[in-house]
Design a protein around this motif. Structure first.
Motif, PDB file in Angstrom:
ATOM      1  N   LYS A  94      16.318 -30.830   9.106  1.00 60.18           N
ATOM      2  CA  LYS A  94      17.335 -30.028   9.766  1.00 60.18           C
ATOM      3  C   LYS A  94      17.796 -28.857   8.908  1.00 60.18           C
ATOM      4  O   LYS A  94      18.044 -27.763   9.424  1.00 60.18           O
ATOM      5  CB  LYS A  94      18.525 -30.905  10.144  1.00 60.18           C
ATOM      6  N   ALA A  95      17.924 -29.078   7.603  1.00 63.25           N
ATOM      7  CA  ALA A  95      18.411 -28.003   6.730  1.00 63.25           C
ATOM      8  C   ALA A  95      17.447 -26.828   6.725  1.00 63.25           C
ATOM      9  O   ALA A  95      17.850 -25.672   6.880  1.00 63.25           O
ATOM     10  CB  ALA A  95      18.602 -28.540   5.315  1.00 63.25           C
ATOM     11  N   GLU A  96      16.138 -27.126   6.530  1.00 62.03           N
ATOM     12  CA  GLU A  96      15.142 -26.049   6.527  1.00 62.03           C
ATOM     13  C   GLU A  96      15.073 -25.352   7.883  1.00 62.03           C
ATOM     14  O   GLU A  96      14.917 -24.138   7.966  1.00 62.03           O
ATOM     15  CB  GLU A  96      13.760 -26.599   6.163  1.00 62.03           C
ATOM     16  N   ALA A  97      15.214 -26.135   8.962  1.00 64.39           N
ATOM     17  CA  ALA A  97      15.163 -25.554  10.299  1.00 64.39           C
ATOM     18  C   ALA A  97      16.330 -24.600  10.532  1.00 64.39           C
ATOM     19  O   ALA A  97      16.158 -23.496  11.073  1.00 64.39           O
ATOM     20  CB  ALA A  97      15.162 -26.657  11.351  1.00 64.39           C
ATOM     21  N   ALA A  98      17.527 -25.011  10.123  1.00 59.70           N
ATOM     22  CA  ALA A  98      18.707 -24.176  10.329  1.00 59.70           C
ATOM     23  C   ALA A  98      18.645 -22.904   9.494  1.00 59.70           C
ATOM     24  O   ALA A  98      18.898 -21.798   9.984  1.00 59.70           O
ATOM     25  CB  ALA A  98      19.967 -24.967   9.994  1.00 59.70           C
ATOM     26  N   VAL A  99      18.298 -23.062   8.215  1.00 59.41           N
ATOM     27  CA  VAL A  99      18.230 -21.889   7.340  1.00 59.41           C
ATOM     28  C   VAL A  99      17.079 -20.982   7.758  1.00 59.41           C
ATOM     29  O   VAL A  99      17.217 -19.747   7.795  1.00 59.41           O
ATOM     30  CB  VAL A  99      18.065 -22.327   5.870  1.00 59.41           C
ATOM     31  N   GLY A 100      15.940 -21.577   8.088  1.00 63.58           N
ATOM     32  CA  GLY A 100      14.787 -20.770   8.487  1.00 63.58           C
ATOM     33  C   GLY A 100      15.012 -20.012   9.773  1.00 63.58           C
ATOM     34  O   GLY A 100      14.406 -18.953   9.993  1.00 63.58           O
ATOM     35  N   SER A 101      15.900 -20.508  10.647  1.00 65.83           N
ATOM     36  CA  SER A 101      16.170 -19.806  11.908  1.00 65.83           C
ATOM     37  C   SER A 101      16.760 -18.423  11.667  1.00 65.83           C
ATOM     38  O   SER A 101      16.645 -17.532  12.516  1.00 65.83           O
ATOM     39  CB  SER A 101      17.110 -20.635  12.779  1.00 65.83           C
ATOM     40  N   VAL A 102      17.396 -18.241  10.503  1.00 66.48           N
ATOM     41  CA  VAL A 102      17.953 -16.922  10.171  1.00 66.48           C
ATOM     42  C   VAL A 102      16.854 -15.859  10.180  1.00 66.48           C
ATOM     43  O   VAL A 102      17.061 -14.727  10.648  1.00 66.48           O
ATOM     44  CB  VAL A 102      18.633 -16.960   8.782  1.00 66.48           C
ATOM     45  N   LEU A 103      15.674 -16.227   9.692  1.00 69.71           N
ATOM     46  CA  LEU A 103      14.582 -15.259   9.596  1.00 69.71           C
ATOM     47  C   LEU A 103      14.058 -14.862  10.970  1.00 69.71           C
ATOM     48  O   LEU A 103      13.506 -13.768  11.135  1.00 69.71           O
ATOM     49  CB  LEU A 103      13.462 -15.842   8.737  1.00 69.71           C
ATOM     50  N   PHE A 104      14.214 -15.729  11.962  1.00 67.91           N
ATOM     51  CA  PHE A 104      13.875 -15.346  13.332  1.00 67.91           C
ATOM     52  C   PHE A 104      14.935 -14.413  13.910  1.00 67.91           C
ATOM     53  O   PHE A 104      14.630 -13.456  14.618  1.00 67.91           O
ATOM     54  CB  PHE A 104      13.757 -16.591  14.220  1.00 67.91           C
ATOM     55  N   VAL A 105      16.196 -14.703  13.607  1.00 69.89           N
ATOM     56  CA  VAL A 105      17.297 -13.928  14.171  1.00 69.89           C
ATOM     57  C   VAL A 105      17.332 -12.506  13.625  1.00 69.89           C
ATOM     58  O   VAL A 105      17.634 -11.558  14.351  1.00 69.89           O
ATOM     59  CB  VAL A 105      18.632 -14.649  13.899  1.00 69.89           C
ATOM     60  N   ILE A 106      17.015 -12.342  12.328  1.00 73.15           N
ATOM     61  CA  ILE A 106      17.095 -11.005  11.728  1.00 73.15           C
ATOM     62  C   ILE A 106      15.720 -10.338  11.655  1.00 73.15           C
ATOM     63  O   ILE A 106      15.531  -9.396  10.895  1.00 73.15           O
ATOM     64  CB  ILE A 106      17.719 -11.074  10.315  1.00 73.15           C
ATOM     65  N   ALA A 107      14.783 -10.814  12.459  1.00 77.39           N
ATOM     66  CA  ALA A 107      13.460 -10.190  12.491  1.00 77.39           C
ATOM     67  C   ALA A 107      13.586  -8.751  12.971  1.00 77.39           C
ATOM     68  O   ALA A 107      14.227  -8.490  13.999  1.00 77.39           O
ATOM     69  CB  ALA A 107      12.531 -10.973  13.409  1.00 77.39           C
ATOM     70  N   PRO A 108      12.993  -7.787  12.268  1.00 75.42           N
ATOM     71  CA  PRO A 108      13.099  -6.386  12.689  1.00 75.42           C
ATOM     72  C   PRO A 108      12.627  -6.126  14.111  1.00 75.42           C
ATOM     73  O   PRO A 108      13.187  -5.269  14.803  1.00 75.42           O
ATOM     74  CB  PRO A 108      12.209  -5.654  11.664  1.00 75.42           C
ATOM     75  N   VAL A 109      11.602  -6.860  14.590  1.00 74.94           N
ATOM     76  CA  VAL A 109      11.107  -6.611  15.941  1.00 74.94           C
ATOM     77  C   VAL A 109      12.168  -6.944  16.988  1.00 74.94           C
ATOM     78  O   VAL A 109      12.170  -6.353  18.079  1.00 74.94           O
ATOM     79  CB  VAL A 109       9.825  -7.428  16.224  1.00 74.94           C
ATOM     80  N   MET A 110      13.071  -7.866  16.678  1.00 71.58           N
ATOM     81  CA  MET A 110      14.149  -8.174  17.614  1.00 71.58           C
ATOM     82  C   MET A 110      15.312  -7.189  17.470  1.00 71.58           C
ATOM     83  O   MET A 110      15.791  -6.616  18.447  1.00 71.58           O
ATOM     84  CB  MET A 110      14.654  -9.596  17.412  1.00 71.58           C
ATOM     85  N   LEU A 111      15.761  -6.995  16.238  1.00 66.82           N
ATOM     86  CA  LEU A 111      16.924  -6.131  16.015  1.00 66.82           C
ATOM     87  C   LEU A 111      16.655  -4.698  16.453  1.00 66.82           C
ATOM     88  O   LEU A 111      17.562  -4.018  16.931  1.00 66.82           O
ATOM     89  CB  LEU A 111      17.314  -6.167  14.535  1.00 66.82           C
ATOM     90  N   SER A 112      15.422  -4.241  16.295  1.00 65.82           N
ATOM     91  CA  SER A 112      15.097  -2.869  16.688  1.00 65.82           C
ATOM     92  C   SER A 112      15.215  -2.676  18.192  1.00 65.82           C
ATOM     93  O   SER A 112      15.549  -1.582  18.669  1.00 65.82           O
ATOM     94  CB  SER A 112      13.680  -2.505  16.226  1.00 65.82           C
ATOM     95  N   GLN A 113      14.951  -3.730  18.972  1.00 63.80           N
ATOM     96  CA  GLN A 113      15.048  -3.620  20.425  1.00 63.80           C
ATOM     97  C   GLN A 113      16.470  -3.838  20.928  1.00 63.80           C
ATOM     98  O   GLN A 113      16.872  -3.248  21.935  1.00 63.80           O
ATOM     99  CB  GLN A 113      14.107  -4.636  21.088  1.00 63.80           C
ATOM    100  N   MET A 114      17.241  -4.662  20.243  1.00 65.42           N
ATOM    101  CA  MET A 114      18.578  -4.992  20.717  1.00 65.42           C
ATOM    102  C   MET A 114      19.519  -3.800  20.713  1.00 65.42           C
ATOM    103  O   MET A 114      20.577  -3.836  21.352  1.00 65.42           O
ATOM    104  CB  MET A 114      19.179  -6.107  19.858  1.00 65.42           C
ATOM    105  N   THR A 115      19.177  -2.752  20.004  1.00 67.64           N
ATOM    106  CA  THR A 115      20.028  -1.566  19.983  1.00 67.64           C
ATOM    107  C   THR A 115      19.485  -0.460  20.881  1.00 67.64           C
ATOM    108  O   THR A 115      20.111   0.582  21.007  1.00 67.64           O
ATOM    109  CB  THR A 115      20.160  -1.027  18.554  1.00 67.64           C
ATOM    110  N   VAL A 116      18.327  -0.691  21.477  1.00 70.87           N
ATOM    111  CA  VAL A 116      17.711   0.317  22.335  1.00 70.87           C
ATOM    112  C   VAL A 116      17.566  -0.206  23.757  1.00 70.87           C
ATOM    113  O   VAL A 116      17.996   0.435  24.721  1.00 70.87           O
ATOM    114  CB  VAL A 116      16.324   0.737  21.786  1.00 70.87           C
ATOM    115  N   ASN A 117      16.938  -1.358  23.887  1.00 71.33           N
ATOM    116  CA  ASN A 117      16.696  -1.956  25.193  1.00 71.33           C
ATOM    117  C   ASN A 117      17.075  -3.431  25.100  1.00 71.33           C
ATOM    118  O   ASN A 117      16.280  -4.257  24.661  1.00 71.33           O
ATOM    119  CB  ASN A 117      15.220  -1.800  25.580  1.00 71.33           C
ATOM    120  N   MET A 118      18.284  -3.748  25.509  1.00 67.93           N
ATOM    121  CA  MET A 118      18.796  -5.103  25.306  1.00 67.93           C
ATOM    122  C   MET A 118      18.051  -6.132  26.140  1.00 67.93           C
ATOM    123  O   MET A 118      18.056  -7.323  25.818  1.00 67.93           O
ATOM    124  CB  MET A 118      20.296  -5.156  25.582  1.00 67.93           C
ATOM    125  N   ALA A 119      17.405  -5.700  27.218  1.00 66.51           N
ATOM    126  CA  ALA A 119      16.588  -6.641  27.984  1.00 66.51           C
ATOM    127  C   ALA A 119      15.412  -7.115  27.144  1.00 66.51           C
ATOM    128  O   ALA A 119      15.026  -8.290  27.185  1.00 66.51           O
ATOM    129  CB  ALA A 119      16.096  -5.982  29.273  1.00 66.51           C
TER     130      ALA A 119
END
Length: 580
Positions: free
Chosen positions: A146-171
């Motif tokens: 659980k610890a590795e899963a929770a901490v590792g999820s941060v790297l999915f959340v702050i992935a540039p491919v996601m953040l770059s779209q969330m400020t341009v096309n939120m869909a």
């Protein structure tokens, strides 16, 4: 009675505790996503009555206006059509990237909603939360911690491919849907066929109801797992049913939202201009202060962004270093013959190749290989570029090229590969670490380093969204108010080709919507409707109407020659009105 009540309370307490323990992995991942969202976006955007942050111009303004015009349009069938932003033609809300499912849902309550209402802040929060939840589930599937899963999820959340779209096309920020489909594929071995059919059908509905690009992207994930099963001749019937369910549900949702109400014109100009570059996984494109950006090719290379982040590169490097040390220890300290028991990476001592855990992981590896090949093939587009140079190009049958032209922005198809790189790096490092808690500590350090390395990108978004913004229309001439209060004026026609100036179109469209007017053209993704609007323009000018404002650019004064119009210069544009 008191004894019985106390017993019931204890049972309920145990039930809650058991539920929390059972679902702790995705709950922790969701918490990570929510905290990340609040750190970047703040809480202002969660106020549904706060719409000014969406009126600063650009794509977000277009998506918000799409919702506004759809909200004010009459109900039709298909239910996603509206005519107020392409009058007198109808266009689907699909093509305004306004998250159609939410647009339809909230339109049901338009009678009780405030005049100024937006759901994009809540949508962003949901996307971050689900990104963290499914990221944690993917990691936990392999590492079981659980610890590795929770901490590792941060790297999915702050992935540039996601953040770059969330400020341009939120869909397009709904990349949790990609992670959900990957998780569905991993869980297929322990799911009943009926459950898989239902889940993939739901995925098809969500993909079609959020953003059309997710339909083929998620379809490639489903097909990859099906091919892996087909090669091994197992679960083939269930896989076919899942494909049928996904196809029927996604196509049905598009039809319900009006996506097939008009013919679609492929945009061949986008092919090769917004594809994946062969240096993409190492090309930061501004998402690192340490690593330099590499050369790119095309007019929209940012759509091919595939950089997973410096934290992921460090995670992969740490895993490789630990693997190398382990190999050296076996060779020179224990003096093992490493070639004596050549097996597969996940094979355990004493476990046959046909045993369950090993077999499932090899099946997943085959599916991932198919997915990488399919995604890279589509993402590269017909022009394969390395840096700023095209190193290969190829031609395809006309029907294939036509389908490809409807996709256009092919670089987005690399997203599943990026998430496989993130997942693989985290799992590989965790498997190779000699001490149990070291992986979680390193993941936390690498996540912090990734945030630090991309802080300028994050700070720009923080300033953009967390600051309390107050919208002021540049259309401040008193004449606009006169026209807005005239109940006889119901329409606005863009005579000049204003779509080149998206900010001006947005400002005029905001005014038109607030004044209860329609517009004849808008920056939607439907090329067909825009073409029809241009063709209808001559007829509109031939029959000048008293209920219409005709908008010209100031530089197009030579076009203002109609004997049936009066022309007024106001705020940098020319407005034509019927004489008298």
């Amino acid at each position: 009675m008191e004894g019985k009540t106390g017993t019931v309370r204890k049972l309920k307490g145990k039930g809650v505790s058991a539920w929390l323990m059972k679902n702790m992995v995705w709950l922790l991942g969701m918490a990570v996503g929510i905290v990340t969202f609040l750190c970047i976006y703040g809480v202002h955007v969660l106020n549904v009555a706060y719409t000014d942050w969406l009126l600063g111009g650009g794509d977000l303004t277009q998506h918000y206006l799409g919702w506004c015009f759809f909200r004010d349009s009459s109900w039709t069938f298909p239910i996603g059509l509206m005519d107020r932003m392409s009058y007198p033609f109808e266009v689907s809300v699909i093509f305004t990237d306004s998250v159609p499912l939410l647009a339809v849902f909230f339109k049901l309550f338009r009678g009780i909603l405030p005049d100024q209402f937006q759901y994009f802040g809540l949508w962003g929060l949901l996307c971050f939360a689900l990104q963290g939840a499914f990221g944690a589930l993917l990691i936990f599937h392999y590492v079981g911690k659980k610890a590795e899963a929770a901490v590792g999820s941060v790297l999915f959340v702050i992935a540039p491919v996601m953040l770059s779209q969330m400020t341009v096309n939120m869909a397009l920020g709904a990349q949790w849907l990609i992670l959900a489909c990957l998780y569905l594929g991993l869980c297929r071995t322990r799911m009943k066929a009926a459950h898989a059919v239902v889940c993939w059908g739901a995925a098809g509905i969500l993909a079609a109801g959020i953003q059309l690009y997710f339909i083929p992207i998620c379809a490639l994930i489903l097909i990859s797992f099906f091919l892996a099963d087909l090669v091994r001749k197992t679960r083939v019937a269930g896989g076919l049913l899942a494909i049928i369910s996904y196809s029927v549900c996604s196509v049905g949702m598009v039809a319900l939202l009006g996506g097939f109400s008009h013919e679609h014109i492929p945009d061949f100009t986008a092919l090769g201009q917004s594809g994946f570059n062969l240096n993409g996984l190492f090309n930061t494109q501004g998402w690192s202060q340490v690593l330099e950006a590499l050369p790119v090719y095309g007019d929209n290379p940012e759509e091919g962004l595939a950089f997973p982040g410096t934290g992921i590169l460090l995670t992969l490097a740490a895993g490789l270093f630990a693997w190398f040390l382990r190999l050296m220890y076996r060779l020179f300290v224990r003096r093992e013959n490493i070639f004596a028991n050549v097996g597969f990476p996940f094979k355990r001592r004493g476990e046959a190749a046909s045993d369950g855990p090993y077999r499932r992981k090899r099946e997943n590896a085959e599916a991932f290989l198919f997915l990488v090949l399919l995604c890279v093939l589509v993402a590269l587009s017909p022009q394969v570029a390395l840096g700023s140079e095209v190193i290969a190009s190829y031609s395809l049958p006309v029907w294939v090229t036509r389908l490809w032209g409807m996709v256009g922005t092919t670089g987005r198809f690399i997203w599943p590969v990026v998430y496989l790189v993130i997942l693989g790096s985290v799992v590989f490092m965790e498997k190779e670490m000699p001490w149990q808690s070291m992986a979680a500590v390193l993941l936390l350090i690498f996540a912090v380093l990734q945030v630090s390395d991309g802080k300028w990108q994050l700070m720009q978004r923080q300033v953009q969204f967390s600051t309390d913004y107050e919208y002021e229309s540049p259309l401040d001439d008193a004449q606009w108010e006169v026209w807005a209060e005239d109940d006889d004026i119901e329409h606005m026609v863009f005579v000049s080709y204003l779509l080149e100036d998206e900010d001006l179109v947005s400002e005029l469209s905001v005014y038109a919507w607030e004044s209860g007017m329609t517009v004849n053209d808008f920056c939607s993704a439907c090329q067909t409707i825009r073409t029809e609007a241009a063709e209808d323009l001559l007829d509109a000018l031939a029959d000048v109407r008293e209920d219409t404002l005709y908008i010209y650019r100031a530089s197009d004064e030579a076009m203002c020659v109609s004997p049936d119009m009066d022309y007024t210069h106001v705020d940098g544009v020319i407005v034509g009105t019927a004489k008298g």
